[in-house]
Design an enzyme around this catalytic site. Sequence first.
Site, PDB file in Angstrom:
ATOM      1  N   HIS A 191      -7.108  48.824 -21.315  1.00 14.84           N
ATOM      2  CA  HIS A 191      -8.180  49.739 -21.669  1.00 14.84           C
ATOM      3  C   HIS A 191      -8.032  50.298 -23.095  1.00 14.84           C
ATOM      4  O   HIS A 191      -8.977  50.333 -23.876  1.00 14.84           O
ATOM      5  CB  HIS A 191      -8.213  50.866 -20.637  1.00 14.84           C
ATOM      6  N   GLU A 432     -15.866  35.556 -14.204  1.00 22.57           N
ATOM      7  CA  GLU A 432     -14.547  36.055 -14.603  1.00 22.57           C
ATOM      8  C   GLU A 432     -13.488  35.781 -13.539  1.00 22.57           C
ATOM      9  O   GLU A 432     -12.372  36.281 -13.614  1.00 22.57           O
ATOM     10  CB  GLU A 432     -14.592  37.542 -14.965  1.00 22.57           C
ATOM     11  N   ASN A 455     -11.490  38.311 -20.254  1.00 21.10           N
ATOM     12  CA  ASN A 455     -10.318  39.169 -19.993  1.00 21.10           C
ATOM     13  C   ASN A 455      -9.809  38.938 -18.577  1.00 21.10           C
ATOM     14  O   ASN A 455      -8.622  38.756 -18.339  1.00 21.10           O
ATOM     15  CB  ASN A 455     -10.674  40.651 -20.153  1.00 21.10           C
ATOM     16  N   ASP A 456     -10.737  38.959 -17.632  1.00 23.77           N
ATOM     17  CA  ASP A 456     -10.322  38.733 -16.249  1.00 23.77           C
ATOM     18  C   ASP A 456     -10.141  37.252 -15.959  1.00 23.77           C
ATOM     19  O   ASP A 456      -9.257  36.869 -15.196  1.00 23.77           O
ATOM     20  CB  ASP A 456     -11.336  39.356 -15.281  1.00 23.77           C
ATOM     21  N   CYS A 503     -18.450  37.818 -22.991  1.00 16.82           N
ATOM     22  CA  CYS A 503     -18.355  39.237 -23.351  1.00 16.82           C
ATOM     23  C   CYS A 503     -16.926  39.746 -23.251  1.00 16.82           C
ATOM     24  O   CYS A 503     -16.676  40.933 -23.418  1.00 16.82           O
ATOM     25  CB  CYS A 503     -19.289  40.076 -22.486  1.00 16.82           C
TER      26      CYS A 503
HETATM   27  C1  PEP Z   1     -13.853  40.715 -18.882  1.00 13.77           C
HETATM   28  O1  PEP Z   1     -13.200  40.736 -17.829  1.00 13.77           O
HETATM   29  O2  PEP Z   1     -13.730  39.847 -19.753  1.00 13.77           O
HETATM   30  C2  PEP Z   1     -14.841  41.786 -19.173  1.00 13.77           C
HETATM   31  C3  PEP Z   1     -15.650  41.701 -20.201  1.00 13.77           C
HETATM   32  O3  PEP Z   1     -14.859  42.867 -18.367  1.00 13.77           O
HETATM   33  P1  PEP Z   1     -13.775  44.057 -18.351  1.00 13.77           P
HETATM   34  O4  PEP Z   1     -12.907  43.923 -19.557  1.00 13.77           O
HETATM   35  O5  PEP Z   1     -14.557  45.327 -18.337  1.00 13.77           O
HETATM   36  O6  PEP Z   1     -13.048  43.791 -17.064  1.00 13.77           O
HETATM   37 MG    MG Z   2     -13.776  41.975 -16.191  1.00 13.32          MG
END
Ligand code: PEP
Ligand code: MG
Length: 578
Positions: A191, A432, A455-456, A503
Amino acid sequence: MEIKKGIGVSPGVVISTAVVLDAEDLRVPKRTVEPGQVQSELDRLGEAIGAAVVELNTLRDQVATRHGKEIAAIFDVHMGMLKDKYVFQQIIQAIKDQQTTAEYAVSVVMRRQAAVFAKMKDAYLAERVKDIHDIEKRILHHLIGRKRQDLAKLTSDVVVIAHDLLPSQTAALDKSHVRGFACDVGGRTSHTAIVARAMGIPAVVGLGNITEEVNAGDTIIIDGTRGVVVINPDEESLAEHREFERKHARLEIELRTLRDEPARTLDGEQVILQANIEFPHEVDDALEQGAEGIGLYRTEFLYLSKETDPTEEEHFAAYADALKRLHGRTLVIRTLDIGADKYREGAESSERNPFLGDRSIRMCLHDIPMFKCQLRAILRASALGDVRIMFPMISTLIELRQARMVLKDVEEELEDESIAFKKNTPVGMMIEVPSAALMASNFAKEVSFFSIGTNDLIQYTLAVDRTNEKVAGLFCPAHPAVLMLIRDVIRAGSRAGVPVSICGEMAGEPLYTLLLLGLGLGTFSMNGPDVPEVKKIIRSTTMQHARDVARRVMSFDSERQVMHYLREETRKIIPEAF
Ligand code: PEP
Ligand code: MG
């Protein structure tokens, strides 16, 4: 001077004064006092110890009544430490000799004491370190707890040193004065990292024990590009970093001139660059950086910044605010993605494996009234602008269909109540989870768009906790398995005529721009400050070249080769990039 190496998660260099947040947000400023004030510091110390003794007595009695004398005995241990003449003589001496504030002397002496205990071979004595920290905090609470400086009302520029930043703490920060972050824990997509990139300020995480080594008021260099933090730098180091800071600032000025230019390749391929936001007011900055809309609005921040769930009106007000600022541009509203690493302060999960647990869309489908409340607000907002709905963490077709059914119910309710909304508001999903990526062509028949959450996706494909600094070296977008999934999702989308965006943080990393472009990605959604650099790369290449790069990359079988090659190719366009 001390140099610490961590994980650089947001580029740039900053030199500023430290504010240290310990687990309880207590700041221990390193300050000296005038010789005439020494006595008043000694008096404050005496009063704080007196108050701590009274507090401990009360606690001991309460605990003894409720849980018995044996458990209450811990407070006797603390009381004994509080009255330890040897320790307090040292604190008094520190105030007198160095003319520091009482809190600083307490902090230094108690930490020194804790370090002595920590080295002891006897396990019982080594455990006493926690008691010493406990007592230190108790006294500090009495000394500064009540006059804690509010992080929401900073008056000068600072860098924040923290164990980790809780989402609720970030929400409360006065961002205009925060110039950088350095944290004990965290990884590239934790975060803190995302927030730092969104704010366009340097950050280094995974530093181990930086909170113990920095005192408030220390001069700190945070070099987010190289992942280095320097505590109380010498003149030479200051000069070197100032030069780097200047270079980076020059590059930023150059990139800003691209703001109103299209994100178009030299051979005319038009790409869409959008921004990710967590709060509606961030739309302004995103547009300022040249974003053409919002590709990811992380609505969970509506939940994280307060103690109760937001009402439908609060949701609606936030979405309406974002739309107003967007003047007709796209707003992709992602439904609640709470859980795993995103919790309200004090409401952390008790699940053994929260990343694999009841998070995100799963939580929404377990709490339909809460889910409907958000969907009603999103649909109402759809009457005001170009709104698109996005479901996160979808892992099965059934889940997607259930979410769509709840949405349908809400549409019918609004119709019955004659409340306006846009019929056929586009509904998309995040890809994701590997199961969704592998079944992209099936999902493509049921949604209007995909957005790959790298990211996930990386975390779940490579089995690497995205927030754990110990395995941060394994978290890598360039891993061939991740790239194959991305390639296949883009292909599946293109075959079905479903637009695909990314994203996750990868979309804003210049290192991957040529590759993603060459794989056929049409929309990139990133933190606002990343837009100009990505745009510069797109504007400096041709589709033919990007496709060649992608083809070459997909022939490699290790992330090292991929990164080495991409670094070389990208440096040809932006030599200062890495
Ligand atoms: C991701 O997982 O790439 C994403 C954009 O969502 P977050 O980072 O909020 O989990
Ligand atoms: Mg995510």
